[in-house]
Design an enzyme around this catalytic site. Structure first.
Site, mmCIF file in Angstrom:
data_model
loop_
_atom_site.group_PDB
_atom_site.id
_atom_site.type_symbol
_atom_site.label_atom_id
_atom_site.label_comp_id
_atom_site.label_asym_id
_atom_site.label_seq_id
_atom_site.Cartn_x
_atom_site.Cartn_y
_atom_site.Cartn_z
ATOM 1 N N ASP A 125 0.792 -1.147 -0.015
ATOM 2 C CA ASP A 125 -0.032 -0.059 -0.096
ATOM 3 C C ASP A 125 0.866 1.418 -0.196
ATOM 4 O O ASP A 125 2.022 1.457 0.451
ATOM 5 C CB ASP A 125 -0.820 -0.041 1.327
ATOM 6 C CG ASP A 125 -1.973 0.883 1.159
ATOM 7 O OD1 ASP A 125 -2.794 1.182 0.359
ATOM 8 O OD2 ASP A 125 -1.724 1.766 2.250
ATOM 9 N N GLU A 156 14.960 -15.014 0.150
ATOM 10 C CA GLU A 156 15.533 -16.158 1.098
ATOM 11 C C GLU A 156 14.257 -17.223 1.076
ATOM 12 O O GLU A 156 14.791 -18.398 1.782
ATOM 13 C CB GLU A 156 15.472 -15.571 2.602
ATOM 14 C CG GLU A 156 16.241 -14.472 2.928
ATOM 15 C CD GLU A 156 15.945 -13.779 4.329
ATOM 16 O OE1 GLU A 156 15.050 -14.359 4.945
ATOM 17 O OE2 GLU A 156 16.587 -12.873 4.385
#
Length: 562
Positions: free
Chosen positions: A221, A272
């Site tokens: 957002d 990751e």
């Protein structure tokens, strides 16, 4: 200037097979999608119950607007706890169950993340109010001394996106007038200070919390607004521009270069994890060339194309935006990401047929002139959808657009709930009209939204004929069109395809080839002849022989040159 020789390919150092490059992603506004509890507000168990319908529609992923713990001053975009579920939506166990059920149906799940600001009920902000100016607790947010002899005026003239000033003065612990804090949105939504390392570390923790649960990505957002000009200069935006930004000269609280370091950091966190986790930014920026900066290979994966979303229904404008967008995004190895509707804008079924403009975020009400009826707006809405879904790259759909829902402009003023309505004292209607709970079954309470008939915003009676069960068996319905287009898009690999402009068509026509499919959208007032030897795969409205009427788009399969 576009050319019949312009061809756009989308590849970078990867093999180009990542799901987000070509996915159709369906936005769910949780409070308005499906309500299992019957309290009038949609919830996670309600969403899970409707996954079969989404699988049947043919979407690849869902994006969930905020469902985290929140006092709901801004419908969940005011987050009090980023690592829990608000009780009105359910529990973390409900979320885990929804995620597992979606994955079992090969539907990925993207969650909304709100990093620009928190709720004023967040523990950090409550600690800030209890702490002294300049303290570590207060420095997580943007607090400044006021101007004037006694600090009685705000630090600058910035205005809130929702109307009114963007600064609120607090009372210090001893009761004296204190500092001012920045809130680009409602006063209940204080902005974080993203120059603070503690804020950066906290959001890395939040990202990992949801990634560990198995989410497939994040919609971010206000992705263009986290970093502010540290001089905090006065600034008055263009009143005719989109409320969320996008001006030629960026506001000092939007498009600051420092945001890119934040997303490079986040990209490392996502890498990751296995499984092509994705970041999609809500970046209202001044041009598609600037927008492409958000999706460079080490930053976000996607960003919404708001220039396309806000484009008028004009062929030359659409060709120009498509051309510039594909050139800019392909230059950085990113896919185009197309969208026509979301929870912040007037539904495109209505918007594209309005005679007068309504700035983004302002909404429309019962006094807005010449709001089209369903029969008037449907052809254009269908054609716009057929055009968008034929473009290579990823596409976002907003819940209910597959039913042809219009903007609910005629709701009574006493039921409106958008902060914009209140902060502007009714001068701007806000976004309630695109957030009304959607209809599932015509003969059920609340049109199947729940079993009790309760609804946090009233549903218009005219939506009864648009309910999903009414459209299900009708081959000419909006729902059938969406299902057909999504099936063909996947069958012909159009999301992974290339775009080549087609020559020989009138100025009022947008025509291009994506792989083996010729797409023609007639935006002019006159009929256009389509190739007689082509096979019609899909048409936005019934065809008259080989004539393509105004506000109609068609997908054709043909061999050889265009």
């Amino acid at each position: 200037m576009t050319s019949q020789h312009d061809v756009y390919h989308f590849r970078d150092a990867s093999d180009g097979s990542e799901w987000w490059r070509s996915a159709v992603i369906y936005q769910i506004y949780p409070r308005s999608f499906a309500d299992a509890s019957g309290d009038g507000v949609g919830d996670l168990r309600g969403i899970a119950s409707r996954l079969p319908e989404l699988q049947d529609l043919g979407v690849d992923a869902i994006w969930l607007s905020p469902f985290m713990t929140s006092p709901q001053k801004d419908a969940g975009y005011d987050v009090a706890d980023y690592c829990d579920v608000d009780p009105i939506f359910g529990t973390l166990a409900d979320f885990d169950a929804l995620l597992a059920q979606a994955h079992a149906r090969s539907i990925r799940v993207i969650v909304d993340l709100v990093p620009n600001h928190s709720s004023d009920q967040h523990l950090w902000f409550r600690q800030a109010l209890e702490s002294a100016p300049g303290s570590p607790e207060r420095n997580r947010y943007i607090f400044r001394d006021g101007t004037g002899e006694n600090g009685e005026h705000p630090p600058n003239n910035w205005e809130s996106i929702f109307g009114g000033r963007a600064w609120t003065r607090i009372r210090e612990k001893d009761g004296s007038p204190g500092q001012w804090y920045l809130h680009l949105f409602d006063s209940s939504q204080p902005d974080f200070d993203w120059s603070n390392e503690e804020v950066k570390a906290e959001f890395r923790r939040i990202l990992r919390f949801w990634l560990d649960r198995g989410v497939d990505g994040f919609r971010v957002d206000v992705a263009h607004g986290l970093v502010k000009d540290q001089d905090f200069p006065d600034y008055t935006p263009n009143p005719d521009s989109a409320s969320m930004g996008g001006e030629e000269t960026p506001a000092p609280y939007f498009e600051q270069v420092g945001v890119h370091e934040i997303y490079r950091d986040w990209r490392l966190v996502l890498e990751e994890y296995d499984g092509d986790r994705a970041l999609c930014g809500e970046a209202w920026v001044s041009s598609v060339d600037k927008m492409a900066l958000w999706v460079r290979p080490d930053e976000m994966h996607q960003t919404f194309n708001f220039e396309y979303l806000l484009a008028p229904w004009e062929a030359s404008e659409l060709r120009s935006i498509i051309h510039r967008s594909l050139a800019a995004f392909s230059a950085v190895g990113a896919p185009g990401t197309w969208v026509l509707s979301n929870h912040d804008v007037i539904r495109h079924a209505t918007r594209l047929s309005l005679v007068e403009e309504s700035p983004q975020g302002s909404g429309i009400g019962p006094d807005f002139p010449d709001v089209p009826s369903h029969s008037e707006f449907l052809p254009r809405a269908h054609a716009a959808t057929a055009l968008m879904l034929a473009l290579p790259g990823s596409a976002y759909l907003y819940q209910g657009e597959e039913l042809g829902l219009d903007e609910v402009h005629d709701m009574p003023p006493e039921v409106r709930q958008d902060p914009t309505w209140f902060r502007t004292k009714g001068h701007r209607y806000g976004r309630d009209g695109c957030r009304v709970p959607i209809p599932w079954e015509a003969g059920e309470p609340a049109f199947g939204f729940n079993a009790t008939g309760r609804s946090w915003l009233p549903q218009p009676e005219r939506w009864r004929s648009l309910a999903r069960d009414v459209q299900q068996g009708d081959e000419r319905s909006t729902l059938s069109l969406y299902r057909r287009l999504l099936r063909l898009r996947k069958q012909f690999g159009m999301g992974q395809g290339t775009l080549e402009w087609a020559a020989g068509y009138p100025e009022g026509v947008v025509a291009f080839r994506n792989g083996d499919i010729l797409v023609i959208a007639n935006i002019s007032a006159s009929p256009v002849t389509i190739p007689a030897d082509a096979r019609v795969l899909a048409a936005s409205m019934p065809l008259s022989g080989h004539q393509l009427e105004a506000d109609t788009a068609v997908w054709l399969e043909l061999q050889g040159d265009i």
